[in-house]
Design a protein around this motif. Structure first.
Motif, mmCIF file in Angstrom:
data_model
loop_
_atom_site.group_PDB
_atom_site.id
_atom_site.type_symbol
_atom_site.label_atom_id
_atom_site.label_comp_id
_atom_site.label_asym_id
_atom_site.label_seq_id
_atom_site.Cartn_x
_atom_site.Cartn_y
_atom_site.Cartn_z
ATOM 1 N N ASN A 100 0.822 -1.210 0.000
ATOM 2 C CA ASN A 100 0.000 0.000 0.000
ATOM 3 C C ASN A 100 0.855 1.258 0.000
ATOM 4 O O ASN A 100 0.539 2.242 -0.680
ATOM 5 N N TYR A 101 1.935 1.254 0.753
ATOM 6 C CA TYR A 101 2.754 2.463 0.874
ATOM 7 C C TYR A 101 3.485 2.784 -0.427
ATOM 8 O O TYR A 101 3.560 3.952 -0.828
ATOM 9 N N TYR A 111 -1.205 3.400 -2.725
ATOM 10 C CA TYR A 111 -1.545 4.752 -2.286
ATOM 11 C C TYR A 111 -0.872 5.854 -3.110
ATOM 12 O O TYR A 111 -1.504 6.891 -3.363
ATOM 13 N N TYR A 137 -3.233 6.297 -5.887
ATOM 14 C CA TYR A 137 -4.483 6.928 -5.421
ATOM 15 C C TYR A 137 -4.292 8.431 -5.190
ATOM 16 O O TYR A 137 -5.171 9.236 -5.508
ATOM 17 N N GLU A 173 -2.931 13.081 -0.679
ATOM 18 C CA GLU A 173 -2.599 12.416 0.575
ATOM 19 C C GLU A 173 -3.298 13.018 1.789
ATOM 20 O O GLU A 173 -3.806 12.269 2.641
ATOM 21 N N ILE A 231 -6.758 11.588 2.180
ATOM 22 C CA ILE A 231 -6.741 10.186 2.619
ATOM 23 C C ILE A 231 -6.430 10.100 4.117
ATOM 24 O O ILE A 231 -7.100 9.371 4.862
ATOM 25 N N LEU A 258 0.892 8.415 6.651
ATOM 26 C CA LEU A 258 0.449 7.192 5.979
ATOM 27 C C LEU A 258 0.942 5.938 6.688
ATOM 28 O O LEU A 258 0.224 4.943 6.764
#
Length: 205
Positions: free
Chosen positions: A135-136, A140, A143, A150, A153, A167
């Motif tokens: 994800n990192y 993301y 995204y 960011e 999110i 994050l």
């Protein structure tokens, strides 16, 4: 038994196993489409689904690579329904493989109830830890550039826990436990259906 007959039987068994992988892939795709949010536990853009269940069954009944194939094929099919530009499918495949392959290989060499428990717990742990890095570094960043920046999110996570500052906090406190819980539920469901389903599938080949 002649060599020709043995070869034919092996060939027929291989074809039947491929057919089973196809059926389990179709089921996995249906389960993937039926995903749902749990906004009280994690931001709504992170959804729960149980599509690793057929993949884990394939890994246990046929082989670890068969389980990995189900993870891959379901996501290839899901590209026709994607709402994430494909990045969601890439990450779903990687996470699914991180659970199914370790679990499948452990069970392959320790086919006991205890071995299955160890295999599933190991798969859950590997998937959960991998979710932080995947994800990192993969999902993301995409995204942030396509869907929401960011800060937006992070704000979604802060609504659930104001202590989230970045994050890494979000992924460690939310995504990793969520991913482990998902794997654990899939594992329990596999234990419930594995024996009758494996007997039925093995009769096919």
């Amino acid at each position: 038994m002649s060599t020709t007959t043995t070869t034919q039987k092996r060939g027929n068994s291989r074809v039947r196993k491929i057919a089973v992988v196809g059926m389990l892939t179709a089921l996995a795709e249906v389960l993937m489409i039926l995903d749902f949010p749990l906004p009280m536990l994690i931001p709504g853009f992170v959804k729960m689904d149980f599509s690793e269940l057929p993949a884990l069954v394939a890994a246990f009944v046929i082989s670890p690579l068969a389980g990995g194939a189900v993870c891959l094929l379901k996501n290839v099919i899901h590209l026709f329904f994607t709402t994430t530009g494909g990045i969601g499918e890439v990450c779903n495949f990687l996470l699914g493989a991180m659970m199914v392959l370790p679990a499948g290989f452990i069970y392959k060499y320790r086919k006991t109830r205890g071995g299955a428990v160890i295999a599933c717990l190991a798969g859950c742990l590997v998937m959960a830890l991998s979710s932080i890095l995947i994800n990192y570094y993969i999902s993301y960043p995409v995204y942030f550039n396509i869907f929401a920046p960011e800060p937006v999110i992070i704000e979604a996570y802060q609504k659930l826990n104001p202590a989230v500052n970045n994050l890494w906090d979000a992924l460690i406190w939310f995504n990793a436990p969520f991913t482990f819980a998902k794997g654990f539920i899939v594992s329990v469901m596999t234990f419930i259906i594995y024996k009758p389903l494996s007997n039925a599938l093995k009769k096919i080949w």
